[in-house]
Scaffold this motif. Structure first.
Motif, PDB file in Angstrom:
ATOM      1  N   ALA A 182      36.889  32.641  34.315  1.00 21.76           N
ATOM      2  CA  ALA A 182      36.429  33.475  35.421  1.00 21.76           C
ATOM      3  C   ALA A 182      36.649  34.629  35.255  1.00 21.76           C
ATOM      4  O   ALA A 182      35.671  35.826  35.264  1.00 21.76           O
ATOM      5  N   ALA A 241      40.494  33.332  40.860  1.00 20.27           N
ATOM      6  CA  ALA A 241      40.066  32.194  40.502  1.00 20.27           C
ATOM      7  C   ALA A 241      40.605  31.562  39.142  1.00 20.27           C
ATOM      8  O   ALA A 241      40.730  30.292  39.339  1.00 20.27           O
ATOM      9  N   ALA A 242      40.849  32.386  38.292  1.00 20.09           N
ATOM     10  CA  ALA A 242      41.556  31.883  36.899  1.00 20.09           C
ATOM     11  C   ALA A 242      42.837  31.463  37.213  1.00 20.09           C
ATOM     12  O   ALA A 242      43.213  30.149  36.590  1.00 20.09           O
ATOM     13  N   ALA A 262      38.294  37.394  40.458  1.00 19.33           N
ATOM     14  CA  ALA A 262      38.189  36.451  39.011  1.00 19.33           C
ATOM     15  C   ALA A 262      39.744  36.102  38.713  1.00 19.33           C
ATOM     16  O   ALA A 262      39.902  34.988  38.204  1.00 19.33           O
ATOM     17  N   ALA A 281      31.783  29.410  35.241  1.00 19.22           N
ATOM     18  CA  ALA A 281      32.785  30.182  36.183  1.00 19.22           C
ATOM     19  C   ALA A 281      32.309  30.996  37.127  1.00 19.22           C
ATOM     20  O   ALA A 281      32.599  31.029  38.291  1.00 19.22           O
ATOM     21  N   ILE A 282      31.142  31.703  36.922  1.00 17.88           N
ATOM     22  CA  ILE A 282      30.611  32.458  38.012  1.00 17.88           C
ATOM     23  C   ILE A 282      29.648  31.802  38.960  1.00 17.88           C
ATOM     24  O   ILE A 282      30.097  32.072  40.118  1.00 17.88           O
ATOM     25  N   ARG A 341      33.726  33.019  46.689  1.00 17.38           N
ATOM     26  CA  ARG A 341      34.831  33.949  46.352  1.00 17.38           C
ATOM     27  C   ARG A 341      33.999  35.480  45.994  1.00 17.38           C
ATOM     28  O   ARG A 341      34.511  36.182  46.173  1.00 17.38           O
ATOM     29  N   GLU A 382      31.364  30.650  30.764  1.00 16.46           N
ATOM     30  CA  GLU A 382      31.678  31.950  31.581  1.00 16.46           C
ATOM     31  C   GLU A 382      30.441  31.904  32.963  1.00 16.46           C
ATOM     32  O   GLU A 382      30.757  32.137  33.822  1.00 16.46           O
ATOM     33  N   ILE A 398      39.793  27.949  37.785  1.00 10.27           N
ATOM     34  CA  ILE A 398      38.495  28.355  37.223  1.00 10.27           C
ATOM     35  C   ILE A 398      38.741  28.809  36.017  1.00 10.27           C
ATOM     36  O   ILE A 398      38.819  30.167  35.828  1.00 10.27           O
ATOM     37  N   ARG A 452      30.835  28.762  39.756  1.00 11.03           N
ATOM     38  CA  ARG A 452      31.926  28.025  40.656  1.00 11.03           C
ATOM     39  C   ARG A 452      32.428  29.216  41.725  1.00 11.03           C
ATOM     40  O   ARG A 452      32.839  28.796  42.913  1.00 11.03           O
ATOM     41  N   MET A 453      32.452  30.278  41.394  1.00 13.03           N
ATOM     42  CA  MET A 453      33.110  31.323  42.018  1.00 13.03           C
ATOM     43  C   MET A 453      31.927  31.644  43.458  1.00 13.03           C
ATOM     44  O   MET A 453      32.509  31.874  44.411  1.00 13.03           O
TER      45      MET A 453
END
Length: 662
Positions: A564, A556-557, A553, A639-640, A648, A636, A561, A642-643
């Protein structure tokens, strides 16, 4: 004033309340003559007794030698020569008795006592001064003597209760004493039994049996194949020409020599131990150095605080840890040493079929004979030097075969290994490996306990018999000796059994340690693992998985993203798992501005109850979403997703986080 009485009908003289001295001399006249310068209150025959009392001055008597005498309450000295028997009580001066035909009884004597040439028994109780007994045909019985005691040429000596100062006994058959506070010297005595000696004990000139429970000072025994049974000695011990030795604990040094056929069993030794010539040696811990030479049988030792020197051991050798160096020469049987803290010097004299194993903290030097016939396996931390040996620079496991390899030598050497001798191995190989020495720790512990066990067993055997020492001391002393020997032999048997089983026990111990370590690891892992159920689906979270989600996370941030990190932290919060503190953020990429990093939300989460690791728990994610807008939740979730799309996190991990956010 002088008075004479005919001897007819009188067999004994009884004297009481005499203020001065008393002198009695035997003569060949058939009368009794009494002489005094003062008046005597009573002086008259009464049956077969001449009664004499109330004398204000000294008395002198001439009596036939067959007359006996008893005296009480005498303020002066008493000197008696050549009569039948003597009984004295409450004498405040000194006493001298010479040539008494039958027996002597002394009680409550304030001064010194001297008895010479008594053809019967002598008993002395509660004597305030010194006591000397010489040429006594019967038994000498002593009790509560405040001064020094000397006994020479007597059939036997019995000592009850306390003899407060030094005691010297010579030319006596058997000696049995309860307590001597000072030194005890026995010369030319056949047997000596004593419960406690506060000072030194010396048994010299061919003594046959020595039994003692406690000796506070030094012990010296010079026997002729003597049997020595001793509970404890506080000082040094020097024993020569002994046949059997069972001894508990020695506070100082111990030196044994001239006893090639002796069976030696010792408990703990506080100082050095030297044994020159013995049939076998079994002993416990040694505080300092150990030096054993010419041992015809087995040697079994506990831990050794200093150096170990063995020169000639025909039997097997079992030893605990050696704190210093070890010099082994002429060890022919099987040998196993728990460990050597310093250097090892070994002359390899192993006979075919025997083996030697040990671990060496320092260097090891092996002297090989020209006809070497053995196999050597060694783990060496340093360098290896020797004739025609294949080896690397260090940290090697070497295997060498000389001759047919009939004997075996296994070493774990922390330093260098040097092999000396004009002989080359038939085969030589080298590799890299670990150490086997630690597996023998159990053997070292067992051998280290040998001293304590032997000392306690021998001492307890003596203590058990001590309470019965008294009127039947001789018989009880024999029982004490048998019990001490039985205890020592049983303890040695147990220790030897431990040594023979060490290979199996060491392996079992190592396996148990591995099992415990694995069990501990699983317990630790279980303590950091959480089982949960969300919407009827069961999940398992452990510390490694949580760290993985947080790290992904954060990355990713940092890479654009948005939300994340907040999404993962919020999901963990909804599951009532406090995320660990976030590590420092990596640098922001120059072409993609990083979204602001929100504060660590775990700081705002109230403390959560401990979660039992064994039961799945159901949590309501809605409780964690109170006060948050649908826009935040949707952001949120994106974001999950996309990960997941970028690989990821796994779809399973993403599904878990989405379930927790919903």
């Amino acid at each position: 004033m002088q008075q004479t009485f005919p001897i007819e009908g009188i067999r004994r003289i009884v004297m009481t309340d005499v203020k001065g001295d008393i002198r009695v001399q035997a003569w060949d006249q058939p009368t009794i003559q009494v002489e005094s310068s003062e008046h005597i209150s009573r002086l008259e025959p009464e049956g077969d007794v001449l009664m004499l009392s109330g004398s204000e001055d000294s008395l002198q008597l001439l009596v036939p030698e067959r007359i006996g005498l008893a005296a009480t309450s005498v303020n002066g000295d008493v000197r008696i020569t050549g009569i039948q028997d003597v009984s004295l009580t409450g004498i405040h001066g000194d006493i001298s008795l010479i040539t008494i035909a039958e027996q002597i009884s002394l009680d409550d004597i304030s001064g010194n006592v001297q008895v010479k040439d008594c053809r019967g028994a002598v008993s002395a109780n509660d004597v305030g001064g010194d006591a000397v007994f010489e040429a006594i045909s019967g038994e000498v019985s002593l009790s509560d003597i405040a001064g020094e005691v000397t006994v020479k040429d007597a059939s036997s000596v019995q000592g009850y209760r306390e003899l407060r100062r030094d005691v010297t006994i010579s030319q006596v058959g058997t000696v049995a004493l309860t307590r001597v506070d000072g030194d005890l010297i026995a010369k030319n005595c056949s047997e000596l039994t004593v419960q406690n000696v506060g000072g030194d004990l010396r048994a010299l000139d061919g003594i046959a049996i020595v039994r003692a429970m406690n000796v506070g000072g030094d012990l010296q025994v010079h026997g002729s194949g003597a049997q020595v049974l001793l509970g404890n000695a506080g000082g040094d011990c020097h024993l020569e020409n002994i046949g059997v030795l069972h001894m508990g604990n020695v506070g100082g040094d111990c030196h044994i020599q001239g006893s090639a056929s002796a069976e030696v069993t010792l408990g703990s030794i506080g100082g050095d131990i030297v044994v020159v010539g013995a049939a076998s040696v079994r002993m416990g811990s040694v505080g300092s150095d150990s030096n054993l030479r010419d041992i015809q049988g087995d040697v079994m030792m506990g831990s050794i605080g200093g150096d170990l020197t063995l020169l000639g051991v025909a039997g097997n050798l079992n030893s605990g840890y050696v704190g210093g160096d070890a010099d082994l020469r002429g060890v022919n049987g099987n040998a196993m040493l728990a460990g050597i803290g310093g250097d090892l010097q070994l002359r390899v004299d192993l006979v075919p079929g025997s083996s030697l194993r040990t671990s060496v903290g320092g260097d090891a030097q092996l002297l090989l004979p020209a006809n070497a016939n053995l196999q050597i396996s060694a783990t060496v931390g340093g360098n290896v030097r020797g004739q025609n040996i294949v080896t690397g620079s260090g940290g090697n496991v070497i295997n060498l075969v000389y001759g047919d390899g009939a004997a075996s030598l296994a070493l774990n050497v922390g330093g260098d290994l040097q092999l000396r001798g004009d002989v080359s191995p038939r085969s030589s190989s080298s590799g890299v490996g670990g150490s086997w020495g630690g597996s023998w720790s159990t053997f070292g512990v067992e051998m280290g306990r040998l001293g304590q066990d032997l000392g306690q067993s021998i001492s307890s055997a003596f203590s058990g018999a001590a309470s019965s020492l008294g009127s039947e001391m001789a018989r009880n002393a024999e029982e004490m000796a048998r019990r001490a020997q039985k205890h020592a032999e049983e303890q040695v048997r147990r220790a030897k059994k431990h040594a023979e089983e060490q290979a199996r026990r060491a392996q079992k111990h190592a396996e148990e340690q591995v099992r415990r370590a694995e069990k501990h690891r699983m317990r630790e892992e279980k303590q950091h693992r959480v089982h949960m159920r969300i919407n009827n689906r069961e999940w398992r979270m452990d510390s490694d998985r949580i760290d993985h989600l947080i790290n992904e996370a954060q990355r990713a941030a940092a890479e654009g993203i948005q939300g994340a990190l907040e999404a993962v932290e919020q999901a963990l919060s909804n599951m009532q798992i406090a995320p660990p503190p976030a590590p420092p953020m990596p640098p922001t990429p120059p072409k993609r501005p990083a979204s602001p990093v929100s504060p660590d939300v775990s700081e705002s989460i109230p403390p959560l109850p401990d979660l039992p690791a064994s039961e799945p728990q159901a949590y309501s994610a809605q409780q964690g979403n109170e006060g948050r807008s649908p826009l935040d939740i949707e952001k949120e979730r994106e974001a999950i997703l996309r990960m997941i799309a970028e690989g990821r996190i796994t779809p399973e991990e993403g599904d878990l986080l989405l379930e927790a956010l919903s």
